[in-house]
Design an enzyme around this catalytic site. Structure first.
Site, mmCIF file in Angstrom:
data_model
loop_
_atom_site.group_PDB
_atom_site.id
_atom_site.type_symbol
_atom_site.label_atom_id
_atom_site.label_comp_id
_atom_site.label_asym_id
_atom_site.label_seq_id
_atom_site.Cartn_x
_atom_site.Cartn_y
_atom_site.Cartn_z
ATOM 1 N N LYS A 1 34.520 8.612 12.201
ATOM 2 C CA LYS A 1 33.382 8.849 11.305
ATOM 3 C C LYS A 1 33.919 9.032 9.900
ATOM 4 O O LYS A 1 34.992 9.612 9.707
ATOM 5 C CB LYS A 1 32.648 10.126 11.728
ATOM 6 N N GLY B 1 7.767 12.755 17.583
ATOM 7 C CA GLY B 1 8.264 11.763 16.625
ATOM 8 C C GLY B 1 8.019 10.361 17.136
ATOM 9 O O GLY B 1 8.585 9.945 18.141
ATOM 10 N N VAL B 2 7.126 9.613 16.469
ATOM 11 C CA VAL B 2 6.806 8.256 16.934
ATOM 12 C C VAL B 2 7.210 7.234 15.875
ATOM 13 O O VAL B 2 6.428 6.388 15.469
ATOM 14 C CB VAL B 2 5.317 8.106 17.350
ATOM 15 N N GLY B 3 8.463 7.336 15.440
ATOM 16 C CA GLY B 3 9.012 6.352 14.517
ATOM 17 C C GLY B 3 9.580 5.186 15.299
ATOM 18 O O GLY B 3 9.008 4.743 16.312
ATOM 19 N N VAL C 1 12.209 4.857 17.290
ATOM 20 C CA VAL C 1 12.588 5.104 18.689
ATOM 21 C C VAL C 1 11.386 5.623 19.500
ATOM 22 O O VAL C 1 11.032 5.057 20.539
ATOM 23 C CB VAL C 1 13.766 6.107 18.770
HETATM 24 P P1 NAD Z 1 12.390 7.264 12.343
HETATM 25 O O1 NAD Z 1 12.586 7.819 10.977
HETATM 26 O O2 NAD Z 1 11.977 5.848 12.507
HETATM 27 O O3 NAD Z 1 11.297 8.158 13.119
HETATM 28 C C1 NAD Z 1 11.331 9.536 13.161
HETATM 29 C C2 NAD Z 1 9.884 10.024 13.222
HETATM 30 O O4 NAD Z 1 9.906 11.427 13.448
HETATM 31 C C3 NAD Z 1 9.116 9.765 11.938
HETATM 32 O O5 NAD Z 1 7.871 9.163 12.239
HETATM 33 C C4 NAD Z 1 8.944 11.168 11.354
HETATM 34 O O6 NAD Z 1 7.735 11.310 10.618
HETATM 35 C C5 NAD Z 1 8.919 12.012 12.615
HETATM 36 N N1 NAD Z 1 9.256 13.431 12.436
HETATM 37 C C6 NAD Z 1 10.143 13.980 11.579
HETATM 38 N N2 NAD Z 1 10.159 15.313 11.751
HETATM 39 C C7 NAD Z 1 9.283 15.606 12.742
HETATM 40 C C8 NAD Z 1 8.869 16.805 13.377
HETATM 41 N N3 NAD Z 1 9.335 17.996 13.005
HETATM 42 N N4 NAD Z 1 7.952 16.719 14.356
HETATM 43 C C9 NAD Z 1 7.442 15.527 14.729
HETATM 44 N N5 NAD Z 1 7.789 14.363 14.161
HETATM 45 C C10 NAD Z 1 8.713 14.407 13.182
HETATM 46 O O7 NAD Z 1 13.748 7.598 13.112
HETATM 47 P P2 NAD Z 1 14.250 6.936 14.461
HETATM 48 O O8 NAD Z 1 15.160 5.827 14.123
HETATM 49 O O9 NAD Z 1 13.101 6.720 15.380
HETATM 50 O O10 NAD Z 1 15.177 8.110 15.034
HETATM 51 C C11 NAD Z 1 14.623 9.223 15.701
HETATM 52 C C12 NAD Z 1 15.735 10.110 16.235
HETATM 53 O O11 NAD Z 1 16.577 9.356 17.095
HETATM 54 C C13 NAD Z 1 16.683 10.702 15.181
HETATM 55 O O12 NAD Z 1 17.125 11.968 15.617
HETATM 56 C C14 NAD Z 1 17.835 9.737 15.170
HETATM 57 O O13 NAD Z 1 19.032 10.361 14.713
HETATM 58 C C15 NAD Z 1 17.926 9.426 16.647
HETATM 59 N N6 NAD Z 1 18.590 8.158 16.939
HETATM 60 C C16 NAD Z 1 18.092 6.992 16.454
HETATM 61 C C17 NAD Z 1 18.735 5.795 16.763
HETATM 62 C C18 NAD Z 1 18.197 4.475 16.269
HETATM 63 O O14 NAD Z 1 18.693 3.442 16.730
HETATM 64 N N7 NAD Z 1 17.232 4.441 15.383
HETATM 65 C C19 NAD Z 1 19.880 5.807 17.566
HETATM 66 C C20 NAD Z 1 20.358 7.012 18.072
HETATM 67 C C21 NAD Z 1 19.694 8.180 17.755
#
Ligand code: NAD
Length: 343
Positions: A81, A178-180, A182
């Site tokens: 890292k 969290g419905v982003g 992932v």
């Molecule tokens: P993203 O930004 O697309 O979605 C995250 C969502 O969570 C957003 O809609 C945001 O508004 C919401 N959010 C933030 N704080 C919140 C809370 N307190 N309560 C409810 N919702 C909340 O991110 P992502 O890419 O979907 O990643 C989500 C998680 O998964 C993160 O912890 C990230 O580190 C982890 N992750 C992601 C990946 C990837 O490939 N994207 C891989 C490994 C781990």
């Protein structure tokens, strides 16, 4: 200040490189935890740290995490890292990126970088003009989110099988935080299988719209961990499992994509004591890194799918060992990962 060897997060790291470029002001740390399985791979974080000690600690901790994650994903990659210490203005001029790219290049491929907090896809493309040791470029597979979502979905299915004794997700109730990228992808997979969904997001409109599209319900972001459901799936923030939130959970399993879900580590034992199954985060959320690192051994789409399909198999092995030994799933996963990296 203690020597690096004496820091609590030092874990026999193979190397910890500290870079300074006086001309551009670059200050960066590249921690190589292990190259036992291949080049040390892990993202670069651009962050304003309280002090340089905090930056080194972050690099040590995150690089060890990458060793475990890559090993458990069956990748031919070790763990590393990088962190770039941002100045108070958080400026990231081109000369600074170039100096960092030269630093990565100077390690001759021992460390392969990728995107992390504070670094954009455009920054990765820029680094790749100077060093070939960059993963996850736009022409190498793009957004990791959908791959992570698929792995998490398979992990949730495995959790339903282990904790509820069902392979049929019809009417299995999953609460997603969290419905982003992932969590949203996971919700769609689950809806296709007839699962019952409760969704929450700080962007409440986003959660409400997806819930209405998929036939679920949405609740306020601060209420999702109180929902009585079969499975809680954290897909937003890290450190959401604390002594008090674990005590309040009304579910049989926790399986979600967020990184570093256990606030301090001891919450893994608290979950086990409450009879709540836990899917170790770095095992269930490896789909994205599996795709990001596809070029390391030129894996094709079929191989990427095979590696993601192995996530529920790995989880089942962890839970079986946990049931047999009494160690928590998080402890079992760490032990398995350590063995894989020859420790
Ligand atoms: P993203 O930004 O697309 O979605 C995250 C969502 O969570 C957003 O809609 C945001 O508004 C919401 N959010 C933030 N704080 C919140 C809370 N307190 N309560 C409810 N919702 C909340 O991110 P992502 O890419 O979907 O990643 C989500 C998680 O998964 C993160 O912890 C990230 O580190 C982890 N992750 C992601 C990946 C990837 O490939 N994207 C891989 C490994 C781990």
């Amino acid at each position: 200040m203690p020597a690096i060897w004496d820091l609590p997060d030092f874990d026999s790291h193979e190397a910890v490189h500290v870079f300074e470029d006086r001309k551009t002001g670059l200050k960066a740390v590249i921690a190589v935890h292990s190259t036992h399985l291949g080049p040390a791979a892990g993202g670069t974080r651009f962050w304003h740290y309280a002090d340089s000690q905090a930056a080194i600690t972050d690099a040590l901790r995150l690089s060890r995490g990458m060793s475990y994650k890559n090993a458990m994903a069956g990748l031919p990659a070790g763990g590393g890292k990088a962190v770039i210490l941002a100045n108070p203005a958080r400026a990231k001029p081109q000369e600074l990126l170039d100096a960092f790219a030269r630093a990565v290049d100077s390690l001759g491929g021992k460390y392969v970088t990728a995107q992390d907090v504070g670094m954009s896809e455009a920054d990765m493309v820029s680094l790749s003009q100077i060093t070939p040791h960059v993963a996850g470029l736009p022409d190498q597979g793009g957004d990791p989110g959908p791959y992570t979502a698929r792995g998490v979905y398979l992990g949730v299915r495995a959790a339903a099988k282990h904790a509820l004794g069902t392979v049929d997700l019809h009417d299995v109730h999953v609460a997603i935080q969290g419905v982003g990228s992932v969590g949203g992808g996971l919700a769609r997979y689950l809806a296709e299988q007839g699962a019952k969904l409760t969704l929450a997001d700080v962007d409440s409109k986003r959660a409400a719209e997806l819930a209405s599209e998929l036939g679920g319900v949405s609740v306020a972001a601060d209420a999702i961990m109180d929902v009585e459901a079969d499975i809680f799936s954290p897909c937003a923030l890290g450190a959401i499992l604390t002594a008090s939130t674990v005590a309040a959970l009304k579910v049989k399993a926790v399986a979600g994509g967020a990184n570093n879900q256990l606030a301090t580590g001891i919450e893994g034992r608290m979950l086990s004591d409450r009879g709540i199954l836990y899917a170790p985060d770095y095992v269930i959320n490896a789909g994205g890194i599996i795709n990001v690192l596809r070029h390391i051994d030129k894996a094709d789409d079929a191989e990427i799918n095979r590696r993601i399909d192995a996530i529920p198999v790995r989880l089942a092995a962890i839970w079986a060992e946990s049931d047999a030994s009494g160690a928590t799933p998080a402890e079992v996963a760490d032990k398995m990962a350590q063995k894989l990296i020859g420790r």
